[in-house]
Design a protein around this motif. Structure first.
Motif, mmCIF file in Angstrom:
data_model
loop_
_atom_site.group_PDB
_atom_site.id
_atom_site.type_symbol
_atom_site.label_atom_id
_atom_site.label_comp_id
_atom_site.label_asym_id
_atom_site.label_seq_id
_atom_site.Cartn_x
_atom_site.Cartn_y
_atom_site.Cartn_z
ATOM 1 N N CYS A 93 13.196 -2.785 -3.026
ATOM 2 C CA CYS A 93 13.974 -3.545 -4.223
ATOM 3 C C CYS A 93 15.283 -3.679 -3.954
ATOM 4 N N PRO A 94 16.139 -2.604 -3.623
ATOM 5 C CA PRO A 94 17.563 -2.950 -3.204
ATOM 6 C C PRO A 94 17.713 -3.815 -2.177
ATOM 7 N N LEU A 95 16.613 -4.023 -1.140
ATOM 8 C CA LEU A 95 16.793 -5.245 -0.023
ATOM 9 C C LEU A 95 16.814 -6.437 -0.725
ATOM 10 N N MET A 96 15.733 -6.511 -1.701
ATOM 11 C CA MET A 96 15.478 -8.114 -2.371
ATOM 12 C C MET A 96 16.825 -8.238 -3.135
ATOM 13 N N TYR A 97 17.294 -7.389 -3.940
ATOM 14 C CA TYR A 97 18.378 -7.582 -4.627
ATOM 15 C C TYR A 97 19.517 -8.217 -3.660
ATOM 16 N N LYS A 98 19.691 -7.388 -2.749
ATOM 17 C CA LYS A 98 20.902 -7.695 -1.593
ATOM 18 C C LYS A 98 20.772 -9.097 -1.011
ATOM 19 N N HIS A 99 19.363 -9.598 -0.744
ATOM 20 C CA HIS A 99 19.153 -10.570 0.257
ATOM 21 C C HIS A 99 18.546 -11.577 -0.774
ATOM 22 N N TYR A 140 6.785 -3.906 -10.771
ATOM 23 C CA TYR A 140 7.990 -4.251 -9.816
ATOM 24 C C TYR A 140 8.963 -4.950 -10.904
ATOM 25 N N PRO A 141 10.336 -5.223 -10.567
ATOM 26 C CA PRO A 141 11.176 -5.831 -11.342
ATOM 27 C C PRO A 141 10.889 -7.235 -11.656
ATOM 28 N N LYS A 142 10.982 -7.559 -12.954
ATOM 29 C CA LYS A 142 10.555 -8.837 -13.336
ATOM 30 C C LYS A 142 11.689 -9.935 -13.087
ATOM 31 N N ASP A 143 12.883 -9.338 -12.964
ATOM 32 C CA ASP A 143 14.313 -10.102 -12.847
ATOM 33 C C ASP A 143 14.471 -10.483 -11.443
ATOM 34 N N LEU A 144 13.777 -10.070 -10.379
ATOM 35 C CA LEU A 144 13.683 -10.537 -9.145
ATOM 36 C C LEU A 144 13.180 -12.077 -8.629
ATOM 37 N N GLN A 145 14.192 -13.015 -8.882
ATOM 38 C CA GLN A 145 13.458 -14.192 -8.595
ATOM 39 C C GLN A 145 12.931 -14.548 -7.039
ATOM 40 N N ASN A 146 13.423 -13.664 -6.163
ATOM 41 C CA ASN A 146 12.971 -14.004 -4.896
ATOM 42 C C ASN A 146 11.846 -13.107 -4.511
ATOM 43 N N VAL A 194 0.775 -1.097 -0.096
ATOM 44 C CA VAL A 194 -0.013 0.055 0.011
ATOM 45 C C VAL A 194 0.810 1.274 0.036
ATOM 46 N N GLY A 195 0.286 2.327 -0.983
ATOM 47 C CA GLY A 195 1.408 3.573 -0.615
ATOM 48 C C GLY A 195 1.902 3.754 -1.928
ATOM 49 N N ASP A 196 3.213 4.378 -1.875
ATOM 50 C CA ASP A 196 3.908 5.114 -2.831
ATOM 51 C C ASP A 196 4.918 3.993 -3.670
ATOM 52 N N GLN A 197 4.483 3.844 -5.032
ATOM 53 C CA GLN A 197 5.292 3.132 -5.742
ATOM 54 C C GLN A 197 6.761 3.237 -5.843
ATOM 55 N N LYS A 198 7.211 4.552 -6.024
ATOM 56 C CA LYS A 198 8.444 4.956 -6.246
ATOM 57 C C LYS A 198 9.152 4.467 -4.671
ATOM 58 N N LEU A 199 8.587 4.828 -3.496
ATOM 59 C CA LEU A 199 9.144 4.467 -2.372
ATOM 60 C C LEU A 199 9.328 2.814 -2.190
ATOM 61 N N PHE A 200 8.378 2.178 -2.555
ATOM 62 C CA PHE A 200 8.810 0.844 -2.854
ATOM 63 C C PHE A 200 9.943 0.421 -3.487
ATOM 64 N N ASN A 201 10.019 0.982 -4.726
ATOM 65 C CA ASN A 201 11.063 0.658 -5.729
ATOM 66 C C ASN A 201 12.595 1.186 -5.044
ATOM 67 N N ARG A 202 12.349 2.392 -4.330
ATOM 68 C CA ARG A 202 13.758 2.689 -3.909
ATOM 69 C C ARG A 202 13.999 2.055 -2.620
#
Length: 106
Positions: free
Chosen positions: A19-25, A40-46, A8-16
């Motif tokens: 998404c980096p948390l998901m890529y890192k972990h 959302y990024p389609k290449d995030l397998q997790n 819920v909320g701001d799409q830009k905040l979610f991506n900023r």
């Protein structure tokens, strides 16, 4: 490790922030419930959007259910990783000090 939340909320905040948390972990699986216009990024397998959580046993590890406006810190992710495999909890169970509040970040 698994994190479950609802967008819920701001799409830009979610991506900023998320998404980096998901890529890192990559060792953590993120299950997000969101509306049809969610981008959302389609290449995030997790990252699993609007898909049911299928717990398959020992390999799933600890499960954290948290609101999207609370983002786990690095220490929070380490703390989650240290929980026993069968642990299921919310942000208060992990410790509120292990989260950033989105409104405090930006």
């Amino acid at each position: 490790m698994v994190i479950i939340s609802t967008f819920v909320g701001d799409q830009k905040l979610f991506n900023r922030v998320w998404c980096p948390l998901m890529y890192k972990h990559q060792e953590c699986q993120f299950y997000i419930t969101a509306g049809p216009k969610f981008v959302y990024p389609k290449d995030l397998q997790n990252l699993h959007v609007n898909s049911g959580l299928h717990i398959t046993g020992q390999k799933d590890g600890p499960i954290l259910k948290c609101p999207i406006e609370l983002v786990p810190t690095y220490r929070g992710m380490i703390e989650l990783q240290s929980k026993p495999i069968g642990w299921i909890g919310k942000q208060d169970d992990l410790g509120i000090d292990f989260f950033y509040k989105l409104e405090q970040i930006f």
